[in-house]
Design a protein around this motif. Structure first.
Motif, mmCIF file in Angstrom:
data_model
loop_
_atom_site.group_PDB
_atom_site.id
_atom_site.type_symbol
_atom_site.label_atom_id
_atom_site.label_comp_id
_atom_site.label_asym_id
_atom_site.label_seq_id
_atom_site.Cartn_x
_atom_site.Cartn_y
_atom_site.Cartn_z
ATOM 1 N N ALA A 14 -0.618 145.589 59.053
ATOM 2 C CA ALA A 14 0.337 146.684 58.854
ATOM 3 C C ALA A 14 0.862 147.176 60.193
ATOM 4 C CB ALA A 14 -0.320 147.822 58.079
ATOM 5 N N ALA A 15 -0.037 147.340 61.165
ATOM 6 C CA ALA A 15 0.362 147.845 62.475
ATOM 7 C C ALA A 15 1.332 146.902 63.178
ATOM 8 C CB ALA A 15 -0.876 148.077 63.347
ATOM 9 N N VAL A 16 1.140 145.594 62.976
ATOM 10 C CA VAL A 16 2.056 144.620 63.583
ATOM 11 C C VAL A 16 3.478 144.823 63.064
ATOM 12 C CG1 VAL A 16 2.653 142.164 63.668
ATOM 13 C CG2 VAL A 16 0.291 142.891 64.070
ATOM 14 N N MET A 17 3.609 145.231 61.793
ATOM 15 C CA MET A 17 4.925 145.414 61.178
ATOM 16 C C MET A 17 5.552 146.760 61.524
ATOM 17 S SD MET A 17 5.307 142.566 59.694
ATOM 18 C CE MET A 17 6.813 142.942 58.791
ATOM 19 N N GLY A 18 4.765 147.668 62.084
ATOM 20 C CA GLY A 18 5.247 149.019 62.337
ATOM 21 C C GLY A 18 6.110 149.128 63.585
ATOM 22 N N ASP A 19 6.928 150.176 63.623
ATOM 23 C CA ASP A 19 7.796 150.443 64.771
ATOM 24 C C ASP A 19 7.794 151.945 65.028
ATOM 25 O OD1 ASP A 19 10.026 150.921 66.514
ATOM 26 O OD2 ASP A 19 10.806 148.957 65.974
ATOM 27 N N ARG A 20 7.415 152.333 66.242
ATOM 28 C CA ARG A 20 7.296 153.753 66.575
ATOM 29 C C ARG A 20 8.427 154.264 67.458
ATOM 30 N NH1 ARG A 20 1.193 155.761 66.998
ATOM 31 N NH2 ARG A 20 0.157 154.356 65.549
ATOM 32 N N THR A 21 9.408 153.440 67.793
ATOM 33 C CA THR A 21 10.416 153.827 68.783
ATOM 34 C C THR A 21 11.827 153.929 68.213
ATOM 35 O OG1 THR A 21 10.824 151.527 69.464
ATOM 36 C CG2 THR A 21 9.054 152.732 70.598
ATOM 37 N N ALA A 22 11.972 153.922 66.887
ATOM 38 C CA ALA A 22 13.309 153.877 66.290
ATOM 39 C C ALA A 22 14.152 155.099 66.632
ATOM 40 C CB ALA A 22 13.197 153.723 64.774
ATOM 41 N N ALA A 23 13.551 156.284 66.670
ATOM 42 C CA ALA A 23 14.330 157.493 66.964
ATOM 43 C C ALA A 23 14.974 157.395 68.347
ATOM 44 C CB ALA A 23 13.438 158.724 66.877
ATOM 45 N N GLU A 24 14.214 156.907 69.319
ATOM 46 C CA GLU A 24 14.758 156.763 70.666
ATOM 47 C C GLU A 24 15.852 155.696 70.716
ATOM 48 O OE1 GLU A 24 11.236 158.985 70.660
ATOM 49 O OE2 GLU A 24 11.498 156.938 69.911
ATOM 50 N N GLU A 25 15.656 154.597 69.974
ATOM 51 C CA GLU A 25 16.665 153.540 69.944
ATOM 52 C C GLU A 25 17.963 154.039 69.316
ATOM 53 O OE1 GLU A 25 16.534 150.510 71.352
ATOM 54 O OE2 GLU A 25 14.644 151.251 72.186
ATOM 55 N N LEU A 26 17.849 154.798 68.222
ATOM 56 C CA LEU A 26 19.052 155.316 67.573
ATOM 57 C C LEU A 26 19.745 156.335 68.477
ATOM 58 C CD1 LEU A 26 20.857 155.221 65.109
ATOM 59 C CD2 LEU A 26 19.443 156.982 64.055
ATOM 60 N N ALA A 27 18.984 157.172 69.166
ATOM 61 C CA ALA A 27 19.581 158.139 70.088
ATOM 62 C C ALA A 27 20.391 157.422 71.167
ATOM 63 C CB ALA A 27 18.498 159.013 70.705
ATOM 64 N N LYS A 28 19.882 156.301 71.673
ATOM 65 C CA LYS A 28 20.627 155.521 72.661
ATOM 66 C C LYS A 28 21.948 155.025 72.088
ATOM 67 C CE LYS A 28 16.541 153.757 75.125
ATOM 68 N NZ LYS A 28 15.749 152.522 75.410
ATOM 69 N N MET A 29 21.927 154.532 70.845
ATOM 70 C CA MET A 29 23.159 154.067 70.202
ATOM 71 C C MET A 29 24.165 155.203 70.081
ATOM 72 S SD MET A 29 21.757 151.583 67.122
ATOM 73 C CE MET A 29 23.440 151.277 66.543
ATOM 74 N N VAL A 30 23.665 156.382 69.688
ATOM 75 C CA VAL A 30 24.550 157.534 69.486
ATOM 76 C C VAL A 30 25.195 157.957 70.800
ATOM 77 C CG1 VAL A 30 24.594 159.977 68.829
ATOM 78 C CG2 VAL A 30 23.290 158.337 67.456
ATOM 79 N N LEU A 31 24.410 158.075 71.858
ATOM 80 C CA LEU A 31 24.955 158.511 73.141
ATOM 81 C C LEU A 31 25.894 157.463 73.731
ATOM 82 C CD1 LEU A 31 21.733 160.131 74.640
ATOM 83 C CD2 LEU A 31 23.736 161.299 73.681
ATOM 84 N N ALA A 32 25.612 156.191 73.482
ATOM 85 C CA ALA A 32 26.521 155.137 73.946
ATOM 86 C C ALA A 32 27.851 155.222 73.211
ATOM 87 C CB ALA A 32 25.883 153.766 73.744
#
Length: 381
Positions: free
Chosen positions: A341-359
């Motif tokens: 389960a942990a291998v499938m998890g992602d903890r950084t999506a909020a930061e990645e989306l924030a980068k897309m928004v600011l770009a």
């Protein structure tokens, strides 16, 4: 470069599944750009009406305009109602001089996308479910900035980033918080712990099956933390030696995940994403109504071995005894499931989306210049 703070409009709401990723993204934007001005579009009826102001963000209300799915009076009212919603969204975009509109689906996303398109405001979309909703399928036609939670999601120009989630979940150390969680819920230190929950609305099938199997669970030394959902009371005889704790709702899901050895739950995108992020094995019971997106949400983690999938109709007290109890007794298998389960998890999506928004906001600024940041300075897309 911006001479004034970036202005971001976030559109989404209704259920926790839409509101929580929106708030997580707002927090990530504030962390990345502390002077960022954030405005949220939502409805008066959804959870955002309470949760957004509580988190300290400004909420603007749009009328709730469901897309009519049957030939009734709503079909006749829909054109005028959606026009009013678009007009109000356009007013907000103009008033706050939005550099970018970010949509998460739900009732307010469609008017927000259409208003953004008419004002030439860049759009960024996040789709939480494996099967995208109507609003995001429409919005994806107007932008190349599309993010998804799951790789199976079919939207043009999409990038898989996972689901933006609260820091208390994304940063959760289950072992470190276990003691605090046990004390919070009144659970025993040395007992195997089963977490049962059906989302904010609860799941009647789970609420019926697990209390009926409480004697068998206790006989096996399994204590239960059961989140029933608001307005769905469940009665189970108390036993301090092997507790069956019933709570209708908690805002400390980090503590529930910290105490659990196994979860039995629905398969909403938020649930699947959070359980994989924290490495908690689960038996997923997809909602039996709708378009089947919950089964798709859990498909990848189940295929990887981090969870099991069972049909709602198959959940019964006998199933709890025959399937859940043997799994809880198999520590080696639970450990393997937790790792997968942990291998499938992602903890950084909020930061990645924030980068897309600011770009996207930066591209918007470069294209039109700060002097033309009002609605009247944009040309329709």
């Amino acid at each position: 470069m911006h001479d004034s703070p970036v202005s971001v409009v976030l559109a989404g709401g209704g259920s926790a599944g839409h509101v929580n990723p929106l708030l997580a993204t707002a927090d990530a934007l504030r962390a990345a750009a502390p002077d960022c001005r954030i405005t949220v579009l939502g409805t008066a009826e959804g959870l955002e009406a309470r949760l957004v102001p509580e988190r300290g963000y400004h909420l603007e209300i749009l009328p709730k305009v469901p897309f009519p799915r049957r030939p009734n009076g709503a079909v006749l009212r829909f054109p005028s109602e959606i026009r009013r919603a678009i007009a109000r969204a356009r007013e907000v975009i103009s008033e706050v001089k939005a550099d970018v509109v970010v949509g998460f689906g739900g009732y307010v996303a469609t008017p927000a996308y259409l208003a953004a398109r008419r004002t030439g405001t860049p759009i960024v979309i996040h789709e939480q479910n494996a099967r995208p909703g109507l609003a995001n399928r429409l919005g994806a036609r107007f932008t190349r900035d599309v993010a998804t939670t799951f790789g199976a999601t079919r939207l043009a120009n999409s990038t898989v980033i996972g689901l933006p989630m609260r820091r208390e979940i994304a940063d959760l150390d289950r072992a470190a918080l276990r003691g605090a969680g046990l004390a919070h819920f009144g659970l025993q230190e040395d007992a195997t712990t089963l977490l049962v929950f059906g989302g904010s609305l609860g799941a009647q099938r789970l609420n019926d099956a697990f209390p009926a199997a409480a004697p068998d669970l206790r006989a096996a030394g399994v204590q239960v933390l059961h989140l029933t959902g608001a307005g769905k009371p469940v009665e189970v005889e108390s036993d301090s030696q092997c507790p069956y704790v019933v709570v209708d709702y908690t805002d400390r899901m980090d503590l529930t995940y910290a105490v659990a050895d196994l979860a039995v739950c629905r398969a909403g995108a938020g649930t699947v994403s959070e359980l994989t992020a924290v490495g908690l094995p689960a038996i997923y019971v997809p909602l039996p109504i709708g378009n089947g997106e919950q089964r798709l949400n859990a498909a990848d983690v189940v295929a990887a071995g981090g969870g099991l999938l069972v049909a709602d109709a198959d959940v019964s007290p006998d199933w709890v005894r025959d399937t859940v109890l043997p799994l809880l007794a198999d520590e080696e298998r639970l450990g393997q499931m937790a790792d997968e389960a942990a291998v499938m998890g992602d903890r950084t999506a909020a930061e990645e989306l924030a980068k897309m928004v600011l770009a996207a906001a930066s591209r918007s600024d470069a294209n039109r210049g700060d002097s033309n940041r009002s609605d009247t300075g944009r040309s329709p897309a």
